[in-house]
Design a protein around this motif. Structure first.
Motif, PDB file in Angstrom:
ATOM      1  N   SER A 858       5.533 -82.027   3.865  1.00 27.40           N
ATOM      2  CA  SER A 858       5.071 -80.709   3.429  1.00 27.40           C
ATOM      3  C   SER A 858       3.737 -80.814   2.702  1.00 27.40           C
ATOM      4  O   SER A 858       2.877 -79.929   2.826  1.00 27.40           O
ATOM      5  CB  SER A 858       6.110 -80.048   2.532  1.00 27.40           C
ATOM      6  N   LEU A 862       0.277 -78.876   3.770  1.00 28.42           N
ATOM      7  CA  LEU A 862      -0.486 -78.039   2.846  1.00 28.42           C
ATOM      8  C   LEU A 862      -1.927 -78.525   2.727  1.00 28.42           C
ATOM      9  O   LEU A 862      -2.869 -77.724   2.718  1.00 28.42           O
ATOM     10  CB  LEU A 862       0.186 -78.026   1.475  1.00 28.42           C
ATOM     11  N   GLN A 885      -0.976 -72.367   0.307  1.00 29.15           N
ATOM     12  CA  GLN A 885       0.352 -72.208  -0.288  1.00 29.15           C
ATOM     13  C   GLN A 885       1.123 -71.075   0.383  1.00 29.15           C
ATOM     14  O   GLN A 885       2.325 -71.210   0.645  1.00 29.15           O
ATOM     15  CB  GLN A 885       0.215 -71.961  -1.797  1.00 29.15           C
ATOM     16  N   LEU A 888       2.504 -72.213   3.695  1.00 31.11           N
ATOM     17  CA  LEU A 888       3.723 -73.012   3.565  1.00 31.11           C
ATOM     18  C   LEU A 888       4.898 -72.132   3.148  1.00 31.11           C
ATOM     19  O   LEU A 888       6.034 -72.326   3.607  1.00 31.11           O
ATOM     20  CB  LEU A 888       3.490 -74.125   2.535  1.00 31.11           C
ATOM     21  N   TYR A 894      10.004 -74.623   4.316  1.00 34.78           N
ATOM     22  CA  TYR A 894       9.316 -74.906   3.064  1.00 34.78           C
ATOM     23  C   TYR A 894       9.068 -73.664   2.219  1.00 34.78           C
ATOM     24  O   TYR A 894       8.151 -73.617   1.398  1.00 34.78           O
ATOM     25  CB  TYR A 894       7.968 -75.597   3.359  1.00 34.78           C
ATOM     26  N   TYR A 899       8.356 -76.714  -2.736  1.00 35.94           N
ATOM     27  CA  TYR A 899       7.446 -77.353  -1.794  1.00 35.94           C
ATOM     28  C   TYR A 899       5.997 -76.905  -1.951  1.00 35.94           C
ATOM     29  O   TYR A 899       5.082 -77.713  -1.800  1.00 35.94           O
ATOM     30  CB  TYR A 899       7.909 -77.080  -0.354  1.00 35.94           C
ATOM     31  N   TRP A 900       5.770 -75.620  -2.234  1.00 42.83           N
ATOM     32  CA  TRP A 900       4.404 -75.127  -2.211  1.00 42.83           C
ATOM     33  C   TRP A 900       3.800 -74.841  -3.596  1.00 42.83           C
ATOM     34  O   TRP A 900       2.580 -74.788  -3.751  1.00 42.83           O
ATOM     35  CB  TRP A 900       4.288 -73.851  -1.361  1.00 42.83           C
TER      36      TRP A 900
END
Length: 910
Positions: A858, A862, A885, A888, A894, A899-900
């Protein structure tokens, strides 16, 4: 052996000065100077907090006279020669019979004067000066050393080639007297002159000894980095010399300075090396015992700073047992007592107290006795502040504290030591502050402040300015009462101003000494902001809001200085309108009883709102949000927390933000807010990142507001995809770097090619505007624990700083530093300081980093999207990150904030 050599020299009938210049004799004499005089440390800067690391003056003086006995020679005479009187005086001195020694030295000095032997007269006067100082007779000591220097100044070097070593000896004693009386700057200059005299005779040992003395003076002035640099040079010079007391003392002083500079691990290593040599050279003399006790005390102080309380107490106990004199034992037990109070082991402290009081009462009048009393008074005040009534501490102890401090005031006045008098008066004022005797507290503090200002001692001045501010406010509760708020605000403003003038010195001081940042620096800023934003008053004025914003930015800068242990960033005020007319700056400030938020919009007055919540409750909410952002969490875990923080920070200003056409929100986060991703805040319908680009900065003062240069976008991409040390493999790093390389032209260092040296070489030789490091790393509140991982090992933040700043001032600065796969240290509330520290010290205008390490796939997605967006015309870095962001966020695998959201942009967002 010594007596045999002595007898032979007597038989040859040489004078003291003539014997002084034989090679062996002079080498022995140097022990007099460089061991007898430099081992003691600055009394006034450290004994006040119970951390004195000095040897025994009397034991050292005995060594000095021992060296005279060995290196000096007598005159042939049918009567007792002045040299024999010097010898007899030395014997009396070693036996502790100071009055007898002084009488004989006076006779010898008179006889040398009658003979016209100015060099030997000056030398004996220097012995007299140290003996008078032992007895606390400072007027006589100063008069003797002044007479000695006058005699030497009247001598022309060309007429007498033997003058330089005698001048060096006299200057060494004079510097010692000056330092012991609190005149550190004068001592530093005197010892520089002594070093010049040793250079004239090509005397390496003398040069090293005076350099160590100069380091003591620098330390006493608070100039710890300069002291450490000088002592490091001394250590390098000593490496090739055989083991000796000179080497022991050099290592010991270096170990102390390393501790004061924050390098605790290396301090311990150096001190243990010093101890090993001292044990090897150990004999039954008081000088050897003094060495041992001093090193053990230093080890106690270093392990104390490392948080190893039991180990530190054990070292203190050994140091007390080894101590060769009452003075040394008292200094050690003062350190022991202060640690027991600090650790709230009050029963143990109680048991030690009677012995300490008795020992201090028996100390001779002098600098040490003054600061011993101040130290004891300070710690008794601290005991009261730690709910000591339950430990059986009665009002008698406060009376004892007041008595000791009052005695210290009188002794300091009798010695003319205004710094010590200021410390004693201010500490006495602090005692009255704790007992709510406001008039006495204010009067004493004002006297202490006036004295500190008269001697230009800002490191003392700010403490009494701060104390005065507290007293003004507490004396007129509520602080808004007539005169109270105005006087308190003025005092706090002066304290902050003084602190900012002290940036370099305050930054270098380690946590166990008096100016502990968390206890004695940070609260000055926070209490001042709290005063400016009174929770029970009406809306603060624009002037107060502006001042509060400036103070909180100054605190951010001070924290970064403290992180690096040096003044690391030059601040320049910048108005937000000059940076970006579509950006708003938000200052959330966590105070004891409220969360205050200041909003700065372009070309508009400052906005302000507050929530009356205890600091503990605010921090509980923030920690709860941080803990909810885990990979296994459900939306029900993180969403309520993200909405709660949004309500606290932004909801009251939502309308103003929307009406102002704002596109970027720039946060100057405080405390635990530094560890939270602002992008995840939620208004009930959208995440913040879906509406605004987000950036962080320690303050607008620290920005370089130029937009990124588009014409020469070139990168240096370095990373590790393979497992190294205890860190797992990051297989998608190779994908990340290869994909980014298709978006921008770049040099690539992957795995074995990514070493400390190769990174340095590429940065030196290639004008890369982007440096992208895809590797494991950690941000911590401690610079030594903040690092990135290269193939050949960890690169500490200070090493990274040196690597990246080589192009500082270059026409091609680093526009963007990306730290992919790094994370903040778990459970460290100030770990984001490491991230901010890297960002500010790297020389890069912007830094993109992650608050925690997420899945490398991930992260790769990004980063690839970020660079794709960044290449578009007119795109800012903050907007490119926002789009990456959101991209994602909209991917099913995600969409969790885990994750972001951890990717944050620090510094310039353009």
């Amino acid at each position: 052996m010594h007596q045999e050599r002595w007898g032979r020299r007597i038989h040859r009938g040489e004078s003291i000065v003539q014997g002084l210049f034989s090679e062996k004799g002079w080498r022995r004499f140097l022990h007099f100077v460089v061991l007898g005089l430099f081992i003691a440390v600055s009394l006034h800067s450290e004994i006040a907090v119970g951390l004195q690391e000095t040897g025994n003056w009397k034991a050292e003086k005995a060594e000095k006279t021992e060296q005279i006995r060995i290196t000096s020679n007598s005159l042939l005479s049918s009567t007792i020669s002045p040299f024999v009187q010097v010898q007899q005086a030395e014997a009396h001195y070693q036996a502790g019979q100071l009055s007898e020694a002084i009488a004989l030295w006076q006779k010898a000095a008179t006889r040398y004067e009658a003979k016209g032997d100015r060099l030997n007269q000056a030398l004996v006067l220097s012995f007299l000066a140290t003996a008078w100082a032992d007895l606390g007779y400072w007027m006589q000591a100063n008069d003797a050393i002044d007479r000695a220097t006058s005699l030497l100044n009247a001598q022309h070097p060309a007429a007498n080639p033997n003058i330089s070593p005698v001048r060096a000896q006299v200057l060494t004693v004079q510097g010692e007297l000056q330092l012991t009386q609190g005149q550190a700057a004068a001592a530093l200059e005197t010892w520089r002159q002594a070093e010049t005299a040793y250079h004239y005779t090509n005397d390496t040992s003398g040069i090293l000894g005076t350099q160590i003395n100069q380091a003591r003076a620098l330390q006493s002035e608070g100039l710890y980095r300069r002291a450490t640099t000088l002592l490091t040079q001394v250590e390098q010079s000593l490496q090739n010399q055989p083991d000796s007391r000179l080497k022991v003392a050099g290592l010991r002083n270096l170990g102390k300075m390393l501790r004061l500079g924050g390098d605790l691990a290396q301090s311990r290593v150096v001190l243990e090396k010093s101890l090993a040599i001292a044990l090897k050279l150990r004999d039954n003399t008081s000088e050897s015992a003094s060495d041992m006790s001093g090193i053990l005390l230093s080890l106690g102080n270093t392990t104390r700073a490392q948080g190893e309380t039991d180990t530190a107490l054990a070292f203190y106990q050994q140091a007390a047992i080894t101590a060769p004199s009452l003075t040394t034992k008292t200094q050690v037990q003062l350190a022991q007592f202060s640690l027991l109070v600090e650790a709230e082991r009050l029963t143990d402290a109680q048991h030690l107290l009677p012995d300490l009081q008795s020992q201090i009462a028996n100390l001779p009048l002098g600098h040490l006795a003054i600061y011993a009393r101040i130290n004891l008074g300070q710690n008794l005040v601290r005991m009261r502040g730690r709910d000591v009534e339950r430990a059986g501490i009665s009002s008698d102890h406060l009376s004892t504290s007041a008595h000791e401090l009052a005695a210290a005031v009188q002794q300091a006045r009798s010695m003319g030591d205004r710094r010590a008098e200021s410390y004693a008066l201010g500490t006495l004022g602090s005692l009255y502050e704790t007992t709510h005797q406001w008039d006495s507290a204010r009067t004493l503090t004002q006297q202490a402040l006036s004295l500190a200002q008269s001697i230009d001692a800002p490191s003392v001045v700010y403490q009494w300015q701060w104390q005065l501010g507290r007293i003004f406010c507490q004396d007129t509760q509520p602080c808004t009462a007539t005169g109270g708020l105005q006087n308190a605000t003025a005092a706090y403003a002066e304290a902050v101003k003084t602190l900012q003038s002290l940036r370099s010195d305050i930054a270098a001081i380690n946590q166990e000494v008096q100016f502990s940042f968390r206890e004695s620096v940070e609260p000055v800023y926070r209490q001042f902001v709290e005063l400016l934003l009174q929770p029970d008053s009406n809306a603060p004025s624009q002037e107060n809001l502006k001042q509060a914003r400036e103070v909180i930015e100054a605190l951010q800068l001070a924290e970064l200085d403290n992180f690096f242990r040096e003044a690391c960033v030059n601040a320049r005020p910048v108005k937000i309108d000059q940076i970006d007319p579509q950006a708003a700056v938000i200052y959330p400030i966590i105070l004891p009883n409220q969360l205050a938020v200041i909003l700065a919009l372009p070309n508009q007055p400052l906005r302000y709102h507050k929530t009356l919540l205890a600091q503990t409750e605010v921090e509980r909410i923030l920690i709860q949000m941080r803990q909810s952002l885990r990979p296994t969490a459900f939306v029900e875990d993180w969403l309520p927390a993200a909405q709660r923080v949004y309500d606290l920070l932004l909801r009251p200003m939502k309308t103003e933000l929307a009406a102002s056409g704002i596109k970027t929100l720039v946060f100057v986060p405080d405390g635990w807010l530094r560890s939270l991703p602002m992008a995840v805040l939620h208004d009930g319908q959208h995440y913040l990142i879906e509406t605004y680009a987000v950036a962080l900065t320690p303050g607008l003062h620290l920005l370089q507001p130029q937009p990124i240069k588009r014409l020469r976008l070139h990168g240096l991409l370095a990373g590790l995809s393979q497992a190294r040390e205890s860190f797992p493999a990051l297989p998608n790093v190779a994908v990340e770097i290869n994909q980014i390389n298709t978006k921008i032209s770049a040099q690539v260092l992957l795995n074995q090619a990514f070493t400390n040296r190769s990174l340095q070489t590429q940065i030196d030789s290639t004008p890369s505007s982007i440096v992208h490091l895809a590797t494991h790393g950690q941000f911590s509140s401690k610079a030594e624990d903040t690092f990135i991982l290269a193939w050949d090992g960890r690169i500490n933040v200070k090493q990274l700083d040196q690597l990246l700043r080589v192009r500082e001032g270059d026409s091609n600065p680093i526009e963007l530093l990306v730290l992919s796969a790094c994370q903040t240290a778990t459970g460290d509330s100030r770990a984001a300081l490491g991230m901010a520290g890297v960002a500010m010290r790297s020389g890069a205008r912007s830094t993109l980093a992650s608050l925690w390490s997420v899945g490398d796939r991930s992260t790769a997605l990004l980063m690839i999207e970020f660079y794709r967006e960044l290449g578009k015309p007119g795109m800012t870095k903050a907007e490119a990150l926002r789009r990456a962001q959101v991209s994602l966020l909209h991917q099913e695998d995600y969409n969790s904030p885990y994750y972001w959201s951890p990717f944050v942009l620090l510094g310039n967002w353009l």
